[in-house]
Motif scaffolding. Structure first.
Motif, PDB file in Angstrom:
ATOM      1  N   TYR A  65       0.828  -1.208   0.000  1.00  0.00           N
ATOM      2  CA  TYR A  65       0.000   0.000   0.000  1.00  0.00           C
ATOM      3  C   TYR A  65       0.862   1.258   0.000  1.00  0.00           C
ATOM      4  O   TYR A  65       0.532   2.259  -0.654  1.00  0.00           O
ATOM      5  N   SER A  68       2.036   1.838  -3.415  1.00  0.00           N
ATOM      6  CA  SER A  68       0.933   2.276  -4.275  1.00  0.00           C
ATOM      7  C   SER A  68       0.649   3.757  -4.087  1.00  0.00           C
ATOM      8  O   SER A  68       0.395   4.483  -5.053  1.00  0.00           O
ATOM      9  N   LEU A  76      -3.619  -1.258  -7.597  1.00  0.00           N
ATOM     10  CA  LEU A  76      -4.272  -2.516  -7.258  1.00  0.00           C
ATOM     11  C   LEU A  76      -4.560  -3.396  -8.463  1.00  0.00           C
ATOM     12  O   LEU A  76      -4.623  -4.617  -8.340  1.00  0.00           O
ATOM     13  N   PHE A 240     -11.319  -2.049  -0.697  1.00  0.00           N
ATOM     14  CA  PHE A 240     -10.550  -3.234  -1.086  1.00  0.00           C
ATOM     15  C   PHE A 240      -9.805  -3.742   0.141  1.00  0.00           C
ATOM     16  O   PHE A 240      -9.226  -2.947   0.896  1.00  0.00           O
ATOM     17  N   ILE A 242      -6.996  -6.769   1.563  1.00  0.00           N
ATOM     18  CA  ILE A 242      -5.995  -7.780   1.224  1.00  0.00           C
ATOM     19  C   ILE A 242      -5.657  -8.575   2.479  1.00  0.00           C
ATOM     20  O   ILE A 242      -5.204  -8.005   3.477  1.00  0.00           O
ATOM     21  N   CYS A 368      -8.103 -11.308  -1.856  1.00  0.00           N
ATOM     22  CA  CYS A 368      -8.578  -9.942  -2.042  1.00  0.00           C
ATOM     23  C   CYS A 368     -10.099  -9.917  -1.959  1.00  0.00           C
ATOM     24  O   CYS A 368     -10.772 -10.746  -2.577  1.00  0.00           O
ATOM     25  N   GLU A 370     -13.359  -7.287  -2.465  1.00  0.00           N
ATOM     26  CA  GLU A 370     -13.755  -5.997  -3.033  1.00  0.00           C
ATOM     27  C   GLU A 370     -15.220  -5.736  -2.715  1.00  0.00           C
ATOM     28  O   GLU A 370     -16.084  -6.568  -2.995  1.00  0.00           O
ATOM     29  N   CYS A 423      -8.244  -0.726   2.325  1.00  0.00           N
ATOM     30  CA  CYS A 423      -7.904   0.434   1.501  1.00  0.00           C
ATOM     31  C   CYS A 423      -9.175   1.021   0.898  1.00  0.00           C
ATOM     32  O   CYS A 423      -9.999   0.289   0.335  1.00  0.00           O
ATOM     33  N   VAL A 425     -10.522   2.723  -2.047  1.00  0.00           N
ATOM     34  CA  VAL A 425     -10.061   2.869  -3.427  1.00  0.00           C
ATOM     35  C   VAL A 425     -10.578   4.151  -4.058  1.00  0.00           C
ATOM     36  O   VAL A 425      -9.832   4.907  -4.677  1.00  0.00           O
TER      37      VAL A 425
END
Length: 442
Positions: A65, A68, A76, A240, A242, A368, A370, A423, A425
């Motif tokens: 992260y 990112s 992602l 999201f 992980i 993952c 979502e 996270c 998004v």
């Protein structure tokens, strides 16, 4: 004789349900929630669920992260081999709103609230570098950093009011949704309003970017309608999660093929198939109930879970307007007046992937999750993830999450999953479009 045998025959599911109900009184004093829904294995307790979710290599997720946010690694979409991830753009909608609203007021008559300028700020920040979003005394929060960096843009009237009250001169921002300590955001949205006319979006961007380099980055700043509100104007939020696997974990966690999913469903129905093949064998049901008793009395707990099963559990939430009060934390379970807050889930999926930035050979294997919905309650995403894993490990029915919404106590759901895996998004202000999702629908 055959008719009498069939009349006394019950299905394995019904037999297990009756056994659970008969033992409800015996377990009445048990400190954990007393689940009555049948499942293949005994569910984890709150402590066991907490330990299962927390004893993992979270540092690799934190590093992913961080990279990112700073642009040192792919976003992602790289987890699923997608070159680019389409980010929602609602600039045109906001511009139209500006023109429509201000056309009725001439430029020379725009005073007071009409003269106020509102700026929409889209930013990214690394959750591990801050103590959450909300400003708190003595803590390094995202809101605190942003508001201190905006002090130079506060209008003179407000500056005088703050000084008269003995308060520090700081800006004031509102946000689309507060994030907890450890939660990362890639497209968080907040708004800043001022009556000063000499401020440009570029000035705000430079002020915030200079406050905490690398850990807090402004993606864009634009002037929007005075009626824009990051929270109330939003139509959906995109989260999201992980979950990393340990080196020794494998087996069902790695199930990725359709054949594995079919085998999983077939194994669940094996007991009922045995009944249909041997209808008059009443002992079969008794054996299954005895096996269920042995598993529970001996404290047999699962050590693995199926990602495919998690995906099946989450899919049941899509397209439904439901009350998620049992999946919230740190809030009242019900309102004093009126119905409970309901959430509409547009997208809920789980899939296996590997972290591309990991030093773990081909990449650390991760699950993952979502989720996209019109709103989320306090810690709702993390509780949903942890509860889905627990129910998948126990082999519960596909509608297990739906049934838990009718529970009378929040102990029916699992403790929140660690914040390091979560996270934010994006936040959308136009109608939701599934093409912006990372995990595709079947």
């Amino acid at each position: 004789m055959i008719a009498s045998c069939r009349a006394s025959l019950v299905s394995p599911r019904e037999g297990i349900r009756r056994f659970a109900m008969e033992n409800k009184a015996r377990n009445k004093g048990y400190v954990h929630y007393d689940h009555t829904d049948p499942c293949r294995y005994e569910r984890w307790t709150a402590r066991e669920s907490y330990e299962f979710m927390h004893t993992r290599p979270w540092q690799e997720v934190v590093d992913f992260y961080s990279n990112s946010v700073n642009g040192r690694a792919s976003i992602l979409s790289a987890l699923f081999g997608i070159e680019t991830h389409r980010v929602h753009n609602d600039a045109e909608i906001l511009e139209v709103s500006d023109k429509t609203e201000l056309e009725s007021v001439s430029a020379e008559d725009r005073t007071g609230r009409w003269a106020r300028l509102t700026f929409k700020i889209v930013l990214s920040y690394h959750g591990g570098s801050f103590d959450g979003w909300q400003k708190q005394p003595g803590l390094n929060t995202v809101q605190g950093v942003i508001e201190r960096s905006l002090f130079k843009f506060v209008d003179e009237r407000k500056v005088q009011l703050l000084k008269d009250k003995g308060l520090p001169v700081e800006g004031s921002v509102v946000v689309a949704g507060r994030t907890d300590k450890g939660v990362t955001a890639l497209q968080q949205v907040c708004a800043f309003s001022t009556w000063r006319k000499d401020i440009k979006p570029r000035d705000i961007e430079e002020a915030i970017n200079g406050a905490v380099p690398r850990n807090l980055i402004v993606r864009s700043v634009s002037e929007v309608s005075r009626s824009f509100h990051p929270n109330f104007s939003a139509k959906w939020r995109h989260y999201f999660y992980i979950l990393p696997f340990n080196d020794w974990e494998g087996g069902e966690q790695g199930s990725e093929s359709g054949q594995d999913a079919e085998n999983f469903r077939c194994n669940e129905n094996t007991d009922e198939q045995r009944i249909r093949c041997d209808e008059c064998n009443v002992d079969t049901v008794e054996d299954l109930i005895n096996d269920y008793k042995d598993d529970h009395e001996n404290g047999k707990k699962p050590q693995t879970f199926s990602i495919i099963r998690v995906n099946q559990l989450l899919q049941q939430l899509e397209g439904k307007l439901l009350s998620y009060k049992m999946f919230a934390r740190d809030t009242k379970a019900s309102r004093n007046v009126g119905p409970p807050t309901q959430c509409f889930v547009y997208h809920a999926r789980a899939a296996v992937a590997r972290l591309p930035c990991s030093d773990h050979g081909e990449g650390r294997k991760v699950m993952c999750v979502e989720l996209v919905a019109n709103r989320f309650l306090r810690k709702m995403v993390r509780v949903l993830v942890a509860t889905s894993v627990r129910e998948a490990a126990a082999g519960a029915d596909e509608d297990a999450l739906i049934k838990l919404m009718d529970a009378t106590c929040r102990r029916a759901t699992a403790p929140p999953a660690p914040p390091e895996g979560l996270c934010l998004v994006d936040v959308g202000y136009a109608e939701f479009d599934s093409q912006y999702c990372l995990i595709p629908k079947d």
